[in-house]
Write a protein that holds these residues in place. Structure first.
Motif, short mmCIF file in Angstrom:
data_model
loop_
_atom_site.label_atom_id
_atom_site.label_comp_id
_atom_site.label_asym_id
_atom_site.label_seq_id
_atom_site.Cartn_x
_atom_site.Cartn_y
_atom_site.Cartn_z
N VAL A 229 12.53 -0.69 -5.46
CA VAL A 229 11.95 -1.18 -6.71
C VAL A 229 11.53 -0.02 -7.59
CG1 VAL A 229 10.26 -2.73 -7.74
CG2 VAL A 229 11.21 -3.27 -5.51
N GLN A 230 11.06 1.06 -6.98
CA GLN A 230 10.77 2.27 -7.77
C GLN A 230 12.02 2.69 -8.55
OE1 GLN A 230 10.55 5.91 -5.58
NE2 GLN A 230 9.24 6.94 -7.07
N GLY A 231 13.16 2.68 -7.88
CA GLY A 231 14.40 3.05 -8.54
C GLY A 231 14.79 2.08 -9.63
N LEU A 232 14.60 0.80 -9.37
CA LEU A 232 14.89 -0.23 -10.38
C LEU A 232 14.07 -0.01 -11.64
CD1 LEU A 232 15.90 -3.05 -11.37
CD2 LEU A 232 14.02 -4.04 -10.05
N ALA B 204 1.34 -2.49 -5.99
CA ALA B 204 2.32 -2.68 -7.06
C ALA B 204 1.63 -2.85 -8.41
CB ALA B 204 3.19 -3.89 -6.75
N LYS B 205 0.61 -3.70 -8.44
CA LYS B 205 -0.10 -3.97 -9.69
C LYS B 205 -0.65 -2.70 -10.32
CE LYS B 205 -4.45 -6.25 -11.10
NZ LYS B 205 -5.38 -5.12 -10.90
N PHE C 210 5.29 -7.07 -15.37
CA PHE C 210 5.56 -7.01 -13.94
C PHE C 210 4.62 -7.96 -13.22
CE2 PHE C 210 4.82 -5.49 -9.65
CZ PHE C 210 6.09 -5.11 -9.20
N LEU C 211 5.17 -8.91 -12.46
CA LEU C 211 4.38 -9.87 -11.68
C LEU C 211 4.76 -9.78 -10.21
CD1 LEU C 211 4.54 -13.08 -13.95
CD2 LEU C 211 2.78 -11.29 -13.91
N ARG D 30 0.84 -1.20 0.00
CA ARG D 30 0.00 0.00 0.00
C ARG D 30 0.88 1.26 0.00
NH1 ARG D 30 -2.49 -3.84 -0.76
NH2 ARG D 30 -4.54 -4.46 0.00
N ASP D 31 2.12 1.06 -0.46
CA ASP D 31 3.09 2.16 -0.44
C ASP D 31 3.63 2.46 -1.84
OD1 ASP D 31 4.68 4.10 1.02
OD2 ASP D 31 6.41 2.81 0.65
N TRP D 32 2.96 1.93 -2.87
CA TRP D 32 3.41 2.17 -4.24
C TRP D 32 2.75 3.45 -4.74
CZ3 TRP D 32 6.64 -1.28 -7.04
CH2 TRP D 32 7.06 -2.39 -6.30
N GLY D 33 3.54 4.48 -4.82
CA GLY D 33 3.03 5.82 -5.13
C GLY D 33 3.55 6.77 -4.07
N PRO D 34 3.16 6.57 -2.81
CA PRO D 34 3.77 7.37 -1.74
C PRO D 34 5.27 7.08 -1.58
CG PRO D 34 1.68 6.44 -1.02
CD PRO D 34 1.99 5.80 -2.34
#
Length: 414
Positions: free
Chosen positions: A294-297, A367-368, A312-313, A281-285
């Motif tokens: 992973v954001q950096g990757l 993430a999805k 992306f899975l 629940r932290d993808w975006g913030p």
């Protein structure tokens, strides 16, 4: 494949059974940065000693209400509301002079959510068996499901856990085994909030880095062992000698991050990393160190004119086997991946129903959703049931990987 996984497990889990020190000593073998060791619960009666002093060990409190009884209180790492993946793991050691076959009764008292995972026991951390139904009693207290276990002791220590234990050290040994393959390269993506290594495995046989990139992420949520087991089989299949895998590795690069939340895993958390937040629940913030990695990757791939993200899975566990995908009407590049992939996968799984749940919630910080909204590629959450047969999980991992590779190879290059 099963032999290699079992070897890695046996090497790492043996440390759990033999360790007499803290979780800190066992868990930091692959980390150059010291990590903190949380307080661990334990207690003993005249028959047995219970402790949680190993990675993944979890209990809030332990008491001895009777000569042959132990009472374990289980509480989440953060105050509810929290996802009800109520994890537990502890070690039972017979007291000196206690004969083999002694039985001990252990009551699991949950402060929230209630009992979810069927107890499993192991003498070596490799071979796990489900506790017989006759030795498990479920009951309610204040509307919360509790459990009472009747455990027969052997001559030595016995691990009891909600699922099989896959600790950070297990992950380390598995990665070392995979990195022996000529088409695999192991690197450190970064460090968790507590300084544990978050590693990645990059798989390709192309002589130069290929344009097309596939990213796999696992273990955002610590107790989700069946999803991790499927991911191991999935990656093993990508590295196999199957002709489809050989052709796939020549065209694509697959980046695998098998354990994104090693802090939560090591501490025996139900859901969170140490930041008091569900990583998915932290993808975006991107407030957490782990998701920022992973954001950096993904940003590095997007910023490289010679690379492009294609898929992306995200591997998880829930109450059943299900794929959470984007709707077929969603515009992605490549198009209609989920429909084509899961149709091929279903053809490979006669007698098994492949369940799919298609939806997209714009702005949801998972993430999805975030990866699709940011990069426009197909994304899916790969879920395996808590109680799915372990041989079937291996089959699911293998056949879904073969179907994925077939589908990607059938897709025109960008």
């Amino acid at each position: 494949m099963k032999h290699m996984i079992r070897h890695a497990l046996s090497v790492s889990i043996a440390a759990l059974l033999l360790a007499t020190g803290s979780a800190h000593a066992v868990d930091t073998a692959a980390s150059a940065i010291p990590v903190s060791a949380p307080a661990k619960a334990g207690c003993a009666n005249g028959q047995v000693r219970l402790d949680t002093n190993f990675p993944t060990g979890a209990a809030a409190r332990c008491e001895t209400p009777g000569k042959h009884e132990l009472a374990v209180t289980l509480a989440p790492e953060d105050a509810p509301p929290i996802n009800c993946s109520a994890w537990y793991a502890f070690r039972l050691t017979p007291q000196p002079g206690v004969k083999r076959g002694q039985r001990v009764t252990i009551t699991l008292n949950y402060t929230a959510c209630g009992h979810r995972y069927w107890p499993k026991v192991s003498e070596d951390g490799v071979r796990w068996t489900r506790l017989p139904a006759k030795d498990l009693t479920l009951f309610e207290n204040n509307g919360i499901k509790q459990a009472q276990l009747r455990i027969q002791m052997g001559a030595g220590p016995l691990l009891v856990a909600g699922q099989e234990i896959i600790a950070p050290s297990t992950n380390d040994h598995w990665l070392a085994e995979k990195a022996r393959h000529p088409d695999a390269r192991r690197t450190i993506l970064g460090r968790s909030a507590e300084g544990r290594s978050i590693e990645q495995l990059t798989i390709t046989s192309a002589p130069t880095p290929p344009r097309e990139q596939v990213v796999l992420v696992g273990r955002q949520h610590p107790p989700e062992i069946t999803g991790a087991q499927a991911m191991l089989a999935f990656v093993d299949t990508i590295l196999s000698d199957e002709p489809i895998a050989t052709a796939y590795r020549a065209r694509f690069s697959t980046i695998v991050v098998p354990m994104l939340n090693p802090d939560g895993v090591a501490r025996g958390h139900w859901r969170h990393a140490i930041g008091g937040l569900d990583l998915n629940r932290d993808w975006g913030p991107f407030t957490q160190a782990e998701t920022r990695l992973v954001q950096g990757l993904l940003k590095d791939i997007a910023d490289d004119p010679d690379r492009t993200l294609r898929l992306f899975l995200d591997f998880h566990s829930t109450r059943k086997d299900v794929f959470y995908t984007l709707p077929d009407a969603t515009i992605t590049d490549p198009p209609r991946f989920a429909a084509n992939w899961l149709a091929r996968y279903q053809d490979r799984m006669p007698g098994y129903h492949v369940e799919r749940d298609s939806s997209h919630n714009p702005g949801l910080p998972t993430a999805k959703s975030w990866v699709y909204e940011t990069y426009g590629v197909p994304t899916a959450t790969f879920e395996i049931g808590d109680d799915t047969d372990r041989a079937l999980i291996a089959r699911i991992g293998r056949e879904s990987a073969l179907a994925m590779m077939e589908t990607m190879l059938a897709t025109p290059a960008p």
